[in-house]
Design an enzyme around this catalytic site. Structure first.
Site, short mmCIF file in Angstrom:
data_model
loop_
_atom_site.label_atom_id
_atom_site.label_comp_id
_atom_site.label_asym_id
_atom_site.label_seq_id
_atom_site.Cartn_x
_atom_site.Cartn_y
_atom_site.Cartn_z
N HIS A 22 5.21 0.60 0.62
CA HIS A 22 3.82 0.79 1.05
C HIS A 22 2.94 1.48 0.01
CE1 HIS A 22 0.87 0.60 4.24
NE2 HIS A 22 0.57 1.88 4.08
N SER A 35 -3.96 -0.22 3.12
CA SER A 35 -3.52 0.12 4.46
C SER A 35 -4.72 0.10 5.41
CB SER A 35 -2.80 1.46 4.44
OG SER A 35 -2.06 1.67 5.62
N ASN A 43 -1.45 -3.98 1.30
CA ASN A 43 -0.56 -3.37 2.29
C ASN A 43 -1.26 -3.28 3.64
OD1 ASN A 43 -0.02 -1.79 -0.55
ND2 ASN A 43 1.89 -2.35 0.48
#
Length: 273
Positions: free
Chosen positions: A245, A95, A119
């Site tokens: 996620h 992320s 992600n």
């Protein structure tokens, strides 16, 4: 702490280290800490020198500046690698950690053997950008702590959370509950505005890159990963079926298998050169 794991703090950065072999550094996303990578550390420490660390504003690390940049987070990583004596590493970032990994790889290509942005976000749509900006504004205002935590769980695991993921989602919720609110708000503000930070720059990414996401991750979508991979000279994109996620926690066996094959391939390739 499990046997063979070392917890340390270096220059304001907390970290966990285990194993021996080529160096592998793991960078978590907003709201998490080094413990996020426990399944990966357990899987890779038998063959790799694995380091997971707390990014600025998380865990035991120092707060970021009031208006941080990706360069601030890359500088933290550089200082950690220098302090640990790690000249060349493979990077896996999740992320926002993926954005940090890319920033570091672009700025310091001689230090990076391979990079896995997992992600990752890239050039959000106007609707996506508006939604994440609203969340960042709410965090800056200190509004609705329980609400944003539950909303994050819903985005990351699905609503309702699948029964087989309830324990993992509870762990993530507990991690979010312990994060420093100032560090979280500052980091999330950067995450909200940095999705286009690497647009037009990935053509100079000088190492193998695996852009890995879940087929059901709507905010770090397969389309984003494909666009990044298409821009990187040695890029490839993989979207894992049925994953969202938090797939590194939700399906660690599947994720570790893909990571392991890619990382082993890059080490063998470069050893043969």
């Amino acid at each position: 702490m499990a046997e063979g794991y070392h917890l340390g703090r270096l220059g304001g950065t907390g970290y966990c280290r285990a194993g021996a072999g080529p160096a592998l550094v793991l960078i978590h996303g907003v709201g998490m800490h080094a413990g996020f990578w426990a399944p990966q550390m357990a899987a890779f420490a038998s063959r790799w020198d694995v380091v997971a660390y707390d990014t600025l504003g998380h865990g035991s690390s120092a707060l970021p500046p009031q208006a941080p940049t990706l360069e601030d987070y890359a500088a933290q990583l550089l200082a950690l690698l220098d302090g640990l004596g790690l000249a060349r590493v493979s990077l896996v970032g999740h992320s926002m950690g993926a954005l940090v990994a890319l920033e570091f790889a672009l700025a310091h290509p001689e230090r990076v053997r391979a990079v896995v942005p997992m992600n990752a976000v890239y050039c959000r749509t106007p609707a996506q950008r508006s939604a994440v900006a609203a969340r960042a504004a709410a965090l800056r205002a200190g509004a609705g702590e329980l609400g944003w935590r539950q909303a994050a769980i819903d985005r990351w695991f699905g609503a309702p959370v699948p029964p087989e993921q309830l324990e993992t989602a509870a762990w993530v919720g507990a991690a979010l509950a312990t994060v420093d609110p100032v560090g979280y708000a500052r980091a999330y503000g950067l995450f909200a505005r940095a999705d286009a930070a690497h647009e037009g720059r990935l053509g100079s990414l000088a190492m193998p890159a695996l852009f890995l996401t879940g087929e059901e991750d709507e905010n770090s979508s397969p389309a984003m990963s494909r666009r990044m991979a298409d821009s990187a000279p040695q890029g490839r994109a993989v979207a894992l079926p049925g994953q969202r996620h938090m797939m590194s926690l939700a399906a660690p066996g599947v994720v570790n298998d893909v990571l392991g094959r890619f990382l082993d391939e890059t080490v063998l390739l470069q050893a043969a050169q």
